[in-house]
Structures are given as C-alpha cells and as structure tokens.
Motif scaffolding. Sequence first.
Motif, PDB file in Angstrom:
ATOM      1  N   LYS A  60      -2.661   9.533 -31.472  1.00  8.94           N
ATOM      2  CA  LYS A  60      -2.504  10.731 -32.300  1.00  8.94           C
ATOM      3  C   LYS A  60      -3.164  10.582 -33.674  1.00  8.94           C
ATOM      4  O   LYS A  60      -3.911  11.466 -34.107  1.00  8.94           O
ATOM      5  N   GLY A  61      -2.898   9.490 -34.348  1.00  7.92           N
ATOM      6  CA  GLY A  61      -3.477   9.279 -35.679  1.00  7.92           C
ATOM      7  C   GLY A  61      -4.988   9.224 -35.638  1.00  7.92           C
ATOM      8  O   GLY A  61      -5.669   9.841 -36.472  1.00  7.92           O
ATOM      9  N   TYR A  62      -5.519   8.512 -34.683  1.00 11.98           N
ATOM     10  CA  TYR A  62      -6.975   8.410 -34.530  1.00 11.98           C
ATOM     11  C   TYR A  62      -7.570   9.779 -34.221  1.00 11.98           C
ATOM     12  O   TYR A  62      -8.605  10.158 -34.785  1.00 11.98           O
ATOM     13  N   LEU A  63      -6.919  10.517 -33.327  1.00  8.41           N
ATOM     14  CA  LEU A  63      -7.389  11.849 -32.938  1.00  8.41           C
ATOM     15  C   LEU A  63      -7.500  12.754 -34.159  1.00  8.41           C
ATOM     16  O   LEU A  63      -8.519  13.419 -34.373  1.00  8.41           O
ATOM     17  N   LEU A  64      -6.481  12.738 -34.977  1.00  8.54           N
ATOM     18  CA  LEU A  64      -6.473  13.565 -36.185  1.00  8.54           C
ATOM     19  C   LEU A  64      -7.550  13.110 -37.172  1.00  8.54           C
ATOM     20  O   LEU A  64      -8.285  13.931 -37.735  1.00  8.54           O
ATOM     21  N   GLN A  65      -7.659  11.798 -37.355  1.00 10.75           N
ATOM     22  CA  GLN A  65      -8.653  11.259 -38.287  1.00 10.75           C
ATOM     23  C   GLN A  65     -10.077  11.526 -37.803  1.00 10.75           C
ATOM     24  O   GLN A  65     -10.948  11.906 -38.576  1.00 10.75           O
ATOM     25  N   LYS A  66     -10.332  11.334 -36.530  1.00  9.99           N
ATOM     26  CA  LYS A  66     -11.683  11.455 -35.967  1.00  9.99           C
ATOM     27  C   LYS A  66     -12.153  12.911 -35.875  1.00  9.99           C
ATOM     28  O   LYS A  66     -13.308  13.216 -36.166  1.00  9.99           O
ATOM     29  N   PHE A  67     -11.269  13.816 -35.441  1.00  7.03           N
ATOM     30  CA  PHE A  67     -11.692  15.188 -35.156  1.00  7.03           C
ATOM     31  C   PHE A  67     -11.089  16.242 -36.072  1.00  7.03           C
ATOM     32  O   PHE A  67     -11.574  17.366 -36.127  1.00  7.03           O
ATOM     33  N   GLY A  68     -10.012  15.919 -36.753  1.00 11.27           N
ATOM     34  CA  GLY A  68      -9.427  16.850 -37.709  1.00 11.27           C
ATOM     35  C   GLY A  68      -8.644  17.977 -37.067  1.00 11.27           C
ATOM     36  O   GLY A  68      -8.108  17.833 -35.966  1.00 11.27           O
ATOM     37  N   LYS A  69      -8.624  19.094 -37.795  1.00 11.69           N
ATOM     38  CA  LYS A  69      -7.846  20.246 -37.353  1.00 11.69           C
ATOM     39  C   LYS A  69      -8.760  21.449 -37.112  1.00 11.69           C
ATOM     40  O   LYS A  69      -9.814  21.576 -37.727  1.00 11.69           O
ATOM     41  N   LEU A  70      -8.288  22.306 -36.255  1.00 13.98           N
ATOM     42  CA  LEU A  70      -8.988  23.529 -35.890  1.00 13.98           C
ATOM     43  C   LEU A  70      -9.104  24.446 -37.106  1.00 13.98           C
ATOM     44  O   LEU A  70      -8.144  24.601 -37.865  1.00 13.98           O
ATOM     45  N   THR A  71     -10.271  25.043 -37.296  1.00 12.74           N
ATOM     46  CA  THR A  71     -10.480  25.944 -38.433  1.00 12.74           C
ATOM     47  C   THR A  71     -10.640  27.403 -37.981  1.00 12.74           C
ATOM     48  O   THR A  71     -11.136  28.237 -38.731  1.00 12.74           O
ATOM     49  N   ARG A  72     -10.235  27.695 -36.766  1.00  4.49           N
ATOM     50  CA  ARG A  72     -10.287  29.049 -36.226  1.00  4.49           C
ATOM     51  C   ARG A  72      -8.965  29.316 -35.516  1.00  4.49           C
ATOM     52  O   ARG A  72      -8.155  28.414 -35.342  1.00  4.49           O
ATOM     53  N   ALA A  73      -8.758  30.538 -35.094  1.00  4.41           N
ATOM     54  CA  ALA A  73      -7.553  30.880 -34.351  1.00  4.41           C
ATOM     55  C   ALA A  73      -7.573  30.181 -32.987  1.00  4.41           C
ATOM     56  O   ALA A  73      -8.639  29.995 -32.394  1.00  4.41           O
ATOM     57  N   THR A  74      -6.414  29.775 -32.511  1.00  7.32           N
ATOM     58  CA  THR A  74      -6.299  29.132 -31.202  1.00  7.32           C
ATOM     59  C   THR A  74      -6.589  30.153 -30.109  1.00  7.32           C
ATOM     60  O   THR A  74      -6.107  31.290 -30.161  1.00  7.32           O
ATOM     61  N   LEU A  75      -7.374  29.736 -29.113  1.00  8.80           N
ATOM     62  CA  LEU A  75      -7.737  30.619 -28.005  1.00  8.80           C
ATOM     63  C   LEU A  75      -6.626  30.645 -26.958  1.00  8.80           C
ATOM     64  O   LEU A  75      -5.992  29.622 -26.693  1.00  8.80           O
ATOM     65  N   ASP A  76      -6.425  31.791 -26.338  1.00  8.61           N
ATOM     66  CA  ASP A  76      -5.441  31.889 -25.270  1.00  8.61           C
ATOM     67  C   ASP A  76      -6.044  31.410 -23.943  1.00  8.61           C
ATOM     68  O   ASP A  76      -7.251  31.137 -23.852  1.00  8.61           O
ATOM     69  N   TYR A  77      -5.204  31.326 -22.945  1.00  7.74           N
ATOM     70  CA  TYR A  77      -5.603  30.818 -21.626  1.00  7.74           C
ATOM     71  C   TYR A  77      -6.809  31.582 -21.074  1.00  7.74           C
ATOM     72  O   TYR A  77      -7.786  30.980 -20.636  1.00  7.74           O
TER      73      TYR A  77
END
Length: 178
Positions: A60-77
């Motif tokens: 989890k920590g690596y994932l957040l550090q490496k790729f960060g957070k989404l800067t757009r609205a989350t897409l639906d299915y």
Amino acid sequence: MTKLELLKNFTEKHVKLTEFISSLPDIQFAISRHGKWSPGQQLSHVNLCLKPILKALIAKGYLLQKFGKLTRATLDYETVVRNYTTALNNGGKAPDQFVPEEVTVADKKELVSEMEMLLKSINDSTGHYTDEELDAMIMPHPLLGQLSISEMFHLMTYHAEHHLNQTVHNLRDDINKN
C-alpha cells in the motif's frame, strides 16, 4: 460502490469462471483449437493478471508513493468496461507476461488452487483500505493506463466474465465445427 460490493462482484465472477473451467472434462480443459486459448489457458491468463494486483495491494505505501492519487472523478463499472472493450477492439492484446503457456490436464488442480489462493489473498489485502482509498489510489494497467483501485476491481470483475464468455464461445464453436 463500496469495498464490500466491489469484492463481492469481483469474487463471484472469478469463482464462476473457475467453477466452470474446473468442471470441464479433461479433454476440453487442455485442448486449444483454431488458434484460441484452451479453457486451462484462459484460467492461467486470469491468474497471471491477478498476481500483480495482489502484489500492489499488499504494498500500500509503495503503491501510494509510486503512483499517487487519482486527479479525476472515479469511473463507474460501465465506463471502465466500455474503455476496455474499445481498447480491445482497437487491437489491444495481453502483454507477453500475461500470455499463458501451454496448459495440460495435470495443471488443472494447481490452477484452480492458485485462483482460490489469489482470491482469498486479494480479499484479505483490501482490509487495509478504506472505500475512499480504493477510489483515490492509482494502479497502472497496460491498456488503460492509470486506474483507481476500485476501477481496477471493476475491470478485473469484467475480465473474469469476458474470459468465461470466450471459453464458452470457443467450446461452442468447437462443438459446432465437429
């Protein structure tokens, strides 16, 4: 969609795929015809695709550090599925690391066990995430680029259904051609 709903749908589709393929007679499990993957290869491919997701979820920590957070609205299915099918229709293919090797009947039990282990581990690893983190944290996908974790779950839910449908279609075509 909540984490529990995501995991329920994701798990149900993968269990359905696994149960269908594992119930096939051995001759159908490992036979590849007309240049299509055998049912066993379909299951192997899905397993190969789930392994890096599990690895990322655990880190989890690596994932957040490496790729960060989404800067757009989350897409639906539906949007995730539409984007994926468009990518496939435009020639998108599985990268080499996700293309299964030949599968034999002797591999059947191991592939089913591997899927069961992956599903349990993925479900367990999401316990460390909130619904908000699943919508905000990013995972890369080779065809679709940056997806939130929840979008990746949408995609992998559809992916299992897609490969079940391919398997059924290929078996039906095989029966109709003989």
